[in-house]
Design a protein around this motif. Structure first.
Motif, PDB file in Angstrom:
ATOM      1  N   MET A 147       0.856  -1.191   0.000  1.00 36.48           N
ATOM      2  CA  MET A 147       0.000   0.000   0.000  1.00 36.48           C
ATOM      3  C   MET A 147       0.882   1.227   0.000  1.00 36.48           C
ATOM      4  N   SER A 148       0.649   2.151  -0.923  1.00 38.73           N
ATOM      5  CA  SER A 148       1.469   3.342  -1.041  1.00 38.73           C
ATOM      6  C   SER A 148       1.222   4.269   0.131  1.00 38.73           C
ATOM      7  N   ALA A 149       2.190   5.183   0.351  1.00 40.30           N
ATOM      8  CA  ALA A 149       2.117   6.056   1.515  1.00 40.30           C
ATOM      9  C   ALA A 149       0.907   6.976   1.469  1.00 40.30           C
ATOM     10  N   GLU A 150       0.550   7.453   0.240  1.00 41.32           N
ATOM     11  CA  GLU A 150      -0.563   8.396   0.151  1.00 41.32           C
ATOM     12  C   GLU A 150      -1.897   7.758   0.488  1.00 41.32           C
ATOM     13  N   HIS A 151      -1.983   6.403   0.428  1.00 40.86           N
ATOM     14  CA  HIS A 151      -3.237   5.730   0.750  1.00 40.86           C
ATOM     15  C   HIS A 151      -3.260   5.213   2.188  1.00 40.86           C
ATOM     16  N   GLU A 152      -2.154   5.353   2.911  1.00 41.66           N
ATOM     17  CA  GLU A 152      -2.058   4.715   4.215  1.00 41.66           C
ATOM     18  C   GLU A 152      -3.044   5.312   5.214  1.00 41.66           C
ATOM     19  N   ASP A 153      -3.088   6.649   5.334  1.00 44.77           N
ATOM     20  CA  ASP A 153      -3.988   7.277   6.292  1.00 44.77           C
ATOM     21  C   ASP A 153      -5.446   7.061   5.935  1.00 44.77           C
ATOM     22  N   PRO A 154      -5.873   7.257   4.685  1.00 44.55           N
ATOM     23  CA  PRO A 154      -7.276   6.962   4.348  1.00 44.55           C
ATOM     24  C   PRO A 154      -7.665   5.514   4.633  1.00 44.55           C
ATOM     25  N   LEU A 155      -6.744   4.589   4.417  1.00 43.70           N
ATOM     26  CA  LEU A 155      -7.053   3.190   4.685  1.00 43.70           C
ATOM     27  C   LEU A 155      -7.296   2.970   6.179  1.00 43.70           C
ATOM     28  N   GLN A 156      -6.476   3.605   7.023  1.00 42.52           N
ATOM     29  CA  GLN A 156      -6.678   3.465   8.464  1.00 42.52           C
ATOM     30  C   GLN A 156      -8.019   4.061   8.877  1.00 42.52           C
ATOM     31  N   THR A 157      -8.407   5.156   8.231  1.00 46.65           N
ATOM     32  CA  THR A 157      -9.715   5.741   8.505  1.00 46.65           C
ATOM     33  C   THR A 157     -10.827   4.773   8.100  1.00 46.65           C
ATOM     34  N   PHE A 158     -10.670   4.133   6.935  1.00 50.90           N
ATOM     35  CA  PHE A 158     -11.655   3.146   6.489  1.00 50.90           C
ATOM     36  C   PHE A 158     -11.767   2.000   7.493  1.00 50.90           C
ATOM     37  N   ILE A 159     -10.628   1.521   7.996  1.00 47.55           N
ATOM     38  CA  ILE A 159     -10.641   0.413   8.960  1.00 47.55           C
ATOM     39  C   ILE A 159     -11.366   0.825  10.234  1.00 47.55           C
ATOM     40  N   ALA A 160     -11.047   2.029  10.746  1.00 47.85           N
ATOM     41  CA  ALA A 160     -11.679   2.492  11.985  1.00 47.85           C
ATOM     42  C   ALA A 160     -13.182   2.669  11.792  1.00 47.85           C
ATOM     43  N   GLU A 161     -13.573   3.279  10.673  1.00 51.73           N
ATOM     44  CA  GLU A 161     -14.994   3.500  10.430  1.00 51.73           C
ATOM     45  C   GLU A 161     -15.731   2.181  10.197  1.00 51.73           C
ATOM     46  N   SER A 162     -15.077   1.228   9.546  1.00 51.90           N
ATOM     47  CA  SER A 162     -15.716  -0.068   9.309  1.00 51.90           C
ATOM     48  C   SER A 162     -15.973  -0.794  10.625  1.00 51.90           C
ATOM     49  N   ARG A 163     -15.021  -0.702  11.548  1.00 57.89           N
ATOM     50  CA  ARG A 163     -15.238  -1.322  12.859  1.00 57.89           C
ATOM     51  C   ARG A 163     -16.455  -0.722  13.550  1.00 57.89           C
ATOM     52  N   GLU A 164     -16.577   0.602  13.486  1.00 59.50           N
ATOM     53  CA  GLU A 164     -17.722   1.258  14.107  1.00 59.50           C
ATOM     54  C   GLU A 164     -19.027   0.856  13.422  1.00 59.50           C
ATOM     55  N   LEU A 165     -19.002   0.801  12.106  1.00 65.48           N
ATOM     56  CA  LEU A 165     -20.215   0.435  11.363  1.00 65.48           C
ATOM     57  C   LEU A 165     -20.632  -1.002  11.655  1.00 65.48           C
ATOM     58  N   LEU A 166     -19.652  -1.888  11.785  1.00 62.93           N
ATOM     59  CA  LEU A 166     -19.986  -3.277  12.093  1.00 62.93           C
ATOM     60  C   LEU A 166     -20.586  -3.398  13.494  1.00 62.93           C
ATOM     61  N   LEU A 167     -20.096  -2.591  14.433  1.00 62.62           N
ATOM     62  CA  LEU A 167     -20.698  -2.588  15.764  1.00 62.62           C
ATOM     63  C   LEU A 167     -22.136  -2.079  15.704  1.00 62.62           C
ATOM     64  N   GLN A 168     -22.358  -1.003  14.925  1.00 62.49           N
ATOM     65  CA  GLN A 168     -23.711  -0.484  14.773  1.00 62.49           C
ATOM     66  C   GLN A 168     -24.612  -1.517  14.109  1.00 62.49           C
ATOM     67  N   MET A 169     -24.070  -2.218  13.119  1.00 61.27           N
ATOM     68  CA  MET A 169     -24.839  -3.240  12.419  1.00 61.27           C
ATOM     69  C   MET A 169     -25.212  -4.374  13.378  1.00 61.27           C
ATOM     70  N   GLU A 170     -24.266  -4.780  14.218  1.00 65.94           N
ATOM     71  CA  GLU A 170     -24.539  -5.849  15.177  1.00 65.94           C
ATOM     72  C   GLU A 170     -25.603  -5.426  16.179  1.00 65.94           C
ATOM     73  N   GLU A 171     -25.489  -4.189  16.694  1.00 69.19           N
ATOM     74  CA  GLU A 171     -26.480  -3.704  17.645  1.00 69.19           C
ATOM     75  C   GLU A 171     -27.864  -3.653  17.011  1.00 69.19           C
ATOM     76  N   ALA A 172     -27.933  -3.191  15.767  1.00 70.15           N
ATOM     77  CA  ALA A 172     -29.227  -3.111  15.093  1.00 70.15           C
ATOM     78  C   ALA A 172     -29.819  -4.501  14.865  1.00 70.15           C
ATOM     79  N   LEU A 173     -28.982  -5.469  14.485  1.00 73.85           N
ATOM     80  CA  LEU A 173     -29.478  -6.833  14.280  1.00 73.85           C
ATOM     81  C   LEU A 173     -29.989  -7.436  15.584  1.00 73.85           C
ATOM     82  N   LEU A 174     -29.317  -7.135  16.686  1.00 79.18           N
ATOM     83  CA  LEU A 174     -29.800  -7.620  17.981  1.00 79.18           C
ATOM     84  C   LEU A 174     -31.108  -6.937  18.354  1.00 79.18           C
ATOM     85  N   ASP A 175     -31.250  -5.646  17.992  1.00 74.08           N
ATOM     86  CA  ASP A 175     -32.519  -4.955  18.228  1.00 74.08           C
ATOM     87  C   ASP A 175     -33.654  -5.602  17.450  1.00 74.08           C
ATOM     88  N   MET A 176     -33.327  -6.116  16.249  1.00 72.22           N
ATOM     89  CA  MET A 176     -34.360  -6.706  15.403  1.00 72.22           C
ATOM     90  C   MET A 176     -34.996  -7.929  16.047  1.00 72.22           C
TER      91      MET A 176
END
Length: 712
Positions: free
Chosen positions: A1-30
């Protein structure tokens, strides 16, 4: 992975973790709200966002898997598939698999053969729901009302019709509507275009940063629907989008017009673009008449497009790297130490102007400290919500029906504490479910509901946060605990222990009263680690239990591990710091009556017994005591004790410095700090001292109150 993509990729990873937690909570609510459209939309948006962001980085394996899950969720959202418990469990497993892929991406590793096989199996199971839905669609078309021949007739136009209403925040989010149209032109030809300007306000009311435009397009292309919809990935959450394919039913145009049109202008626009002819317009106004020349019916090959509408709310949050926050807290700590040194110099100089200036600086530094610490404070509710999945899965594994009750989720504490408390809480929760809550048949025989209750609660108390894990199970068997402790040589057969001391035996290494080892617990490994980890956070853990009623494990933790308000006292030539929020009051130690030869270790504080400890004796100070000594009354976990000191030195902003491993086991000391003079002051371990004092004074407190020296 090139240097210019490194920070955006870390942001994607962090946001994906949060979204998966939200998805899990919503599925449990269902599981409790199976038909809630908002919850279904939240699950769909989480999957859709992950897929779109993964496509930016060329993560085709994540895109391919998420696309299938998103398609199933889209069918659920359109009421074409029922979200039953089986599908809910499958989507939870799909979320777990996505989480594995994200973690592998974070570790810069590729999915192994086993993970790929699991993903393919999950994908096949998800696709089976899509196949079943398509088969059902072929047999019976779904509609809210009976469709007429005119409604189902295909519109006689060879191009796509695309309707865009850009949201007001599109420009603020860095998106240019013109660039969207340019990209769309690479997928085909924009045959005709009409710009909708009805939403533009007067010049006096216009916001130069807001977007008020809309566009209606006649678009010729041979691309697939997914490719054309992909042009709007980055604006889908901010805009109202309709994409109608060639030969779409007239009814889809009618629904689009009902959504957009306020004054019948849309019909004229569609006619001018060639998307609808005069016959179709007549059929729209007279639904009973079929448009001439449009006799072909729409079969199962052309799917009705769905309307993507999401109202965005302007976010006031920004993402900050945790390391930067830690660096800020460290710098604030150094600023506090430097400020204390400057204040001491000012007092020694006795210059009024300098004293006033340093006082102002100290007050501002205190405000900066409070603001900086607030940045690291997070709600514990996110940690608590993760246990909904733990309770669900463990309950099914052990065959028990257990309900989780979460309270106090908005209680805030330091991010570092939140990160480190997860594992101890997990072990306590699993222990409560496995050992504490009885099977349904046992509960019914004891007159309890078949469903066991597990509660997570958090609240503030005396400058600390208290976390409780409670269950309504069978409670701890004191006789069994004592028998096991005697067998292991932890206590003597004739030794008398209080209930609290008996329950705390379960924290001894290797201690377990389980009659048989289960998959979850019973090997005596874990509770000692729980206590060790909590004590490493300068916290304490205690157990309350009533046999046959239930058990409560209570954890007390400091709100922050960095900076506290302290109260400084002197003993001999040394200075010590007490956490100010644990200090109740200060009183003068009464002089010993001439008739008494030895001083008692307790006094009468307005009618109640107050045990105390002399810090001179605690730390073996050999210098002679002063004529007048003071008692600092402290409180922790509902218990009060006194600390006898030589001098009261006032409040002091304290930057906590951890002790080295060599000094970590010293009783009564919880850390150190640096004074303005550069000297080191020790921070007293108030929880440990309170326990020590109350345990030593139990005989006196029960049998010698009549000899207490009066203080008032």
């Amino acid at each position: 992975m090139s240097a210019e993509h490194e920070d955006p990729l870390q942001t994607f990873i962090a946001e994906s973790r949060e979204l998966l937690l939200q998805m899990e909570e919503a599925l449990l609510d269902m599981e409790s709200r199976p038909n809630d459209p908002e919850t279904i939309n939240a699950i769909f948006r989480a999957a859709h966002t992950i897929k779109g962001s993964a496509g930016l980085f060329g993560l085709d394996h994540i895109v391919a898997f998420t696309h299938v899950a998103e398609s199933v969720l889209d069918r659920v959202r359109n009421n074409e598939i029922a979200l039953d418990p089986g599908l809910g469990a499958l989507l939870l497993k799909a979320g777990d698999h996505l989480g594995q892929l994200i973690e592998l991406l974070a570790a810069q590793a590729s999915p192994g053969a086993a993970i790929q096989a699991d993903g393919q199996a999950l994908q096949a199971r998800l696709e089976s729901y899509l196949d079943a839905a398509l088969a059902a669609d072929a047999k019976q078309p779904s509609a809210d009302k009976p469709a007429t021949t005119a409604d189902l007739a295909a519109v006689n136009n060879p191009h796509w019709h695309i309707s865009l209403r850009f949201g007001p925040d599109v420009l603020r989010h860095g998106m240019d509507p013109v660039s969207i149209l340019r990209y769309l032109a690479t997928l085909g030809e924009i045959a005709a275009l009409h710009c909708v300007t009805d939403a533009i306000p007067s010049l006096a009311e216009i916001d130069p940063e807001a977007c008020y435009l809309g566009v209606e397009l006649a678009f010729a292309s041979d691309r697939t629907p997914d490719e054309i919809n992909g042009a709007f990935e980055f604006i889908r959450d901010d805009c109202l989008i309709h994409v109608l394919p060639p030969g779409a039913p007239l009814d889809t145009y009618r629904r689009m017009i009902d959504t957009l049109d306020k004054d019948a202008g849309m019909q004229a626009i569609l006619l001018a673009l060639g998307s609808l002819g005069p016959e179709e317009i007549a059929a729209l106004n007279h639904p009973g008449d079929a448009p001439a020349g449009a006799a072909s019916m729409l079969g199962g090959e052309v799917a009705e497009p769905s309307v993507k509408e999401n109202k965005s709310s302007e976010s006031s949050l920004i993402r900050v790297d945790a390391g930067k926050l830690d660096q800020l807290i460290n710098l604030v700590g150094e600023l506090i130490i430097a400020g204390a040194g400057a204040s001491m110099v000012a007092r020694n100089s006795k210059l009024p102007a300098l004293i006033e200036a340093t006082t102002l600086v100290s007050r501002l530094v205190e405000d900066v400290r409070d603001s900086a610490l607030t940045l690291r404070m997070v709600q514990i509710g996110a940690t608590f919500n993760r246990f909904r999945r733990v309770v669900r899965d463990v309950a099914k594994e052990i065959g028990k029906d257990i309900a989780l009750d979460i309270r106090g989720g908005d209680t805030e504490l330091d991010k570092t504490v939140v990160e480190k408390i997860g594992d101890p809480l997990t072990h306590i929760v699993r222990n409560s479910m496995d050992h504490g809550i009885e099977p349904a048949e046992v509960r019914l025989a004891r007159g309890k509901p078949a469903t066991g209750q597990l509660r997570l609660n958090a609240f503030h108390e005396s400058g600390s946060i208290v976390i409780e894990v409670s269950d309504d199970g069978g409670g701890l068997n004191k006789a069994r605990i004592l028998k096991k402790a005697i067998e292991r040589g932890l206590i003597g057969e004739s030794q008398a222990l209080s209930d609290k001391e008996i329950f705390n035996l379960v924290f001894e290494p290797g201690f377990s009263t389980a009659e048989q080892v289960s998959k979850l617990s019973g090997r005596g490994v874990g509770m000692d680690v729980v206590k060790r980890n909590i004590m490493a956070l300068r916290g304490t853990v205690d157990i309350e239990s009533v046999e046959g009623v239930g058990t409560t494990v209570r954890i007390r933790l400091p709100l922050t591990l960095a900076i506290i308000d302290g109260f400084m006292v002197g003993v001999g030539n040394a200075a010590y710091v007490l956490p100010l929020d644990m200090v109740v009051e200060c009183i003068e130690l009464p002089a010993l009556p001439a008739s008494e030869q030895t001083a008692p270790d307790y006094l009468n504080l307005r009618g109640s017994v107050l045990p105390f400890v002399r810090l001179r004796e605690q730390f073996e100070v050999s210098a002679p005591p002063p004529t007048r000594e003071n008692v600092v009354v402290v409180q922790y976990a509902g218990q009060r004790a006194g600390l006898v000191v030589d001098r009261l030195m006032g409040e002091f902003q304290t930057v906590i410095k951890p002790l080295g491993k060599v000094f970590s086991q010293i009783r009564g000391i919880g850390g150190s700090t640096i004074l303005g003079s550069g000297e080191v002051a020790l921070i007293l371990d108030i929880p440990g001292l309170v326990r020590q004092v109350t345990q030593q004074s139990q005989p006196a407190a029960t049998g010698g109150t009549e000899t207490c020296t009066s203080n008032t």
